[in-house]
Design a protein around this motif. Sequence first.
Motif, mmCIF file in Angstrom:
data_model
loop_
_atom_site.group_PDB
_atom_site.id
_atom_site.type_symbol
_atom_site.label_atom_id
_atom_site.label_comp_id
_atom_site.label_asym_id
_atom_site.label_seq_id
_atom_site.Cartn_x
_atom_site.Cartn_y
_atom_site.Cartn_z
ATOM 1 N N CYS A 84 0.844 -1.190 0.000
ATOM 2 C CA CYS A 84 0.000 0.000 0.000
ATOM 3 C C CYS A 84 0.882 1.244 0.000
ATOM 4 O O CYS A 84 1.948 1.260 0.608
ATOM 5 N N GLY A 86 0.618 5.891 -0.640
ATOM 6 C CA GLY A 86 -0.193 7.060 -0.948
ATOM 7 C C GLY A 86 0.284 8.285 -0.214
ATOM 8 O O GLY A 86 1.460 8.403 0.137
ATOM 9 N N GLN A 88 -0.433 11.253 2.985
ATOM 10 C CA GLN A 88 -1.020 11.373 4.314
ATOM 11 C C GLN A 88 -0.837 12.788 4.841
ATOM 12 O O GLN A 88 0.042 13.518 4.394
ATOM 13 N N LEU A 96 -4.725 11.245 8.471
ATOM 14 C CA LEU A 96 -5.488 10.541 7.450
ATOM 15 C C LEU A 96 -4.552 10.113 6.327
ATOM 16 O O LEU A 96 -3.783 10.916 5.817
ATOM 17 N N GLU A 97 -4.617 8.814 5.976
ATOM 18 C CA GLU A 97 -3.904 8.270 4.829
ATOM 19 C C GLU A 97 -4.908 8.001 3.721
ATOM 20 O O GLU A 97 -6.003 7.504 3.984
ATOM 21 N N THR A 98 -4.535 8.307 2.495
ATOM 22 C CA THR A 98 -5.315 7.912 1.329
ATOM 23 C C THR A 98 -4.341 7.362 0.297
ATOM 24 O O THR A 98 -3.238 7.878 0.150
ATOM 25 N N LEU A 115 -8.879 0.875 -3.218
ATOM 26 C CA LEU A 115 -8.686 2.209 -2.661
ATOM 27 C C LEU A 115 -8.493 2.052 -1.156
ATOM 28 O O LEU A 115 -9.166 1.242 -0.514
ATOM 29 N N HIS A 116 -7.588 2.830 -0.594
ATOM 30 C CA HIS A 116 -7.224 2.723 0.823
ATOM 31 C C HIS A 116 -7.509 4.063 1.494
ATOM 32 O O HIS A 116 -7.105 5.114 0.996
ATOM 33 N N LEU A 117 -8.201 4.023 2.618
ATOM 34 C CA LEU A 117 -8.494 5.210 3.420
ATOM 35 C C LEU A 117 -8.302 4.815 4.879
ATOM 36 O O LEU A 117 -8.892 3.818 5.328
ATOM 37 N N ARG A 131 -8.377 1.169 9.033
ATOM 38 C CA ARG A 131 -8.246 1.262 7.586
ATOM 39 C C ARG A 131 -9.465 0.662 6.899
ATOM 40 O O ARG A 131 -10.053 -0.303 7.369
ATOM 41 N N SER A 133 -10.637 -0.513 2.958
ATOM 42 C CA SER A 133 -10.217 -0.804 1.586
ATOM 43 C C SER A 133 -11.437 -1.204 0.775
ATOM 44 O O SER A 133 -12.228 -2.050 1.204
#
Length: 166
Positions: A84, A86, A88, A96-98, A115-117, A131, A133
């Motif tokens: 993963c 992205g 943050q 927050l991570e995306t 998609l990861h949040l 998390r 997904s």
Amino acid sequence: MNALALLALVVPAASSDDGSPQPWFTVGPLVSVSRRQEETAWGLGVESTLNLAMHNNLLGSFRSGAVGIFGQGQWMEGDHARLCGGVQGTFLIFGLETGVAYETATAARRATTSLHLAPFLGFVYGSVGVRFSVPLENARDLSGRLPYGREVGLTLTLKKPFSPML
């Protein structure tokens, strides 16, 4: 990435009292437990971040936060990898991570991109987060395997902070 991690072990962390942005690199173990449909999966791996951190606690002014990138690699339940990466952001302890996650195929599941949040509470030496997904594909592959489904998980990290730009 390994060379950067080794370099960071010998470079001390920097601090700034004037609030100017400071680059910070962190690396450490990542443990997760996640739930999909009726399945629970444990994961063990590593997470690293490279952030531009700002901190100013002078009279009449308070600003503390960071923006940057992250990368994670985990071995899930001993049968597949979850990668993963992205962007943050953090403000005080809230973050927050995306990004995008990729899970490798197994005999029962096809490789899946999601998609990861992940909202998290971050501390100097670690974080606790949740998390989410959501897979980008739902179709079976040619051998009939379904992708991994939606995921909700709890993540725990321990991180050593460094400043690699000194």
